[in-house]
Write a protein that holds these residues in place. Structure first.
Motif, PDB file in Angstrom:
ATOM      1  N   GLU A  59       0.806  -1.230   0.030  1.00  0.00           N
ATOM      2  CA  GLU A  59      -0.068   0.112  -0.025  1.00  0.00           C
ATOM      3  C   GLU A  59       0.827   1.308  -0.167  1.00  0.00           C
ATOM      4  N   PHE A  60       0.620   2.283  -0.839  1.00  0.00           N
ATOM      5  CA  PHE A  60       1.461   3.430  -1.244  1.00  0.00           C
ATOM      6  C   PHE A  60       0.318   4.462  -0.901  1.00  0.00           C
ATOM      7  N   LEU A  61       0.419   5.212   0.055  1.00  0.00           N
ATOM      8  CA  LEU A  61      -0.621   6.311   0.598  1.00  0.00           C
ATOM      9  C   LEU A  61      -0.022   7.554   0.316  1.00  0.00           C
ATOM     10  N   GLY A  70       1.336  16.441   1.589  1.00  0.00           N
ATOM     11  CA  GLY A  70       2.122  16.559   2.863  1.00  0.00           C
ATOM     12  C   GLY A  70       2.341  15.699   3.438  1.00  0.00           C
ATOM     13  N   GLY A  71       2.293  14.175   2.926  1.00  0.00           N
ATOM     14  CA  GLY A  71       2.876  13.151   3.619  1.00  0.00           C
ATOM     15  C   GLY A  71       2.907  11.910   2.762  1.00  0.00           C
ATOM     16  N   MET A  72       3.498  10.881   3.449  1.00  0.00           N
ATOM     17  CA  MET A  72       3.349   9.711   2.508  1.00  0.00           C
ATOM     18  C   MET A  72       3.624   8.418   3.180  1.00  0.00           C
ATOM     19  N   GLY A  73       2.964   7.445   3.070  1.00  0.00           N
ATOM     20  CA  GLY A  73       3.373   5.961   3.737  1.00  0.00           C
ATOM     21  C   GLY A  73       3.442   5.006   2.699  1.00  0.00           C
ATOM     22  N   ILE A 105      -2.244   8.952   8.148  1.00  0.00           N
ATOM     23  CA  ILE A 105      -1.473   7.933   7.180  1.00  0.00           C
ATOM     24  C   ILE A 105      -1.431   6.484   7.823  1.00  0.00           C
ATOM     25  N   PHE A 106      -0.816   6.370   9.056  1.00  0.00           N
ATOM     26  CA  PHE A 106      -0.465   5.318   9.826  1.00  0.00           C
ATOM     27  C   PHE A 106      -1.717   4.735  10.033  1.00  0.00           C
TER      28      PHE A 106
END
Length: 167
Positions: A59-61, A70-73, A105-106
């Motif tokens: 999973e790429f968010l 603003g962020g990624m996970g 995101i987490f």
């Protein structure tokens, strides 16, 4: 306001820009800017990011406000450890940290792997901010890896795990 969604090919340029900024902010003081640049080129090339988008059982968010990422996970089911998801990346733009983006995101990543029982990650031992974040979200240190980077990198990392609640 940032909304968490699955990343697409169109996001990769902005994701890479975010990663370059956050990696330098987080790691320059520990490894030096030149080493960080070397790691970015090795690990975060456009081709490597594109491959992560296509990887099965991953999973790429991104956290997107319509104009900016603003962020990624990024997390993937382990091929070696049963029922374990590996959190490879969770980064928030430094100017946006402590606004709930990482938490959101987490939280989404936790729900993306219904068969997983454990989430595992490596964190740089001197990255007190990240360690605090993970501990606040239920992770505990379970070990240490002396070669967290590619090959025999000599880059140490603490290994953290969290039991995931049954879905």
């Amino acid at each position: 306001m940032y909304f968490v969604r699955t990343a697409g090919e169109q996001d990769l340029g902005k994701v890479r820009d975010l990663l370059v900024e956050t990696w330098h902010a987080a790691y320059d003081r520990h490894f030096g800017a030149a080493k960080v640049d070397e790691l970015i080129e090795l690990l975060l090339s456009p081709a490597k990011l594109r491959a992560r988008l296509a990887k099965p059982q991953s999973e790429f968010l991104v956290a997107d406000n319509g104009e900016d990422i603003g962020g990624m996970g990024y997390a993937v089911m382990s091929e070696q450890m049963t029922k374990t998801v590996l959190l490879h990346m969770l980064y928030v733009r430094p100017s946006l940290q402590r606004n709930g983006i990482g938490r959101d995101i987490f939280a989404e990543l936790e729900t993306c792997f219904p068969d997983a029982e454990v989430m595992r990650l490596d964190v740089e031992p001197e990255n007190a901010e990240a360690i605090s974040f993970y501990e606040a979200h239920g992770f505990a240190e379970v070990g240490r890896n002396e070669n967290a980077g590619p090959g025999q990198s000599g880059i140490p990392a603490l290994v953290f795990e969290k039991r995931l609640v049954s879905h």
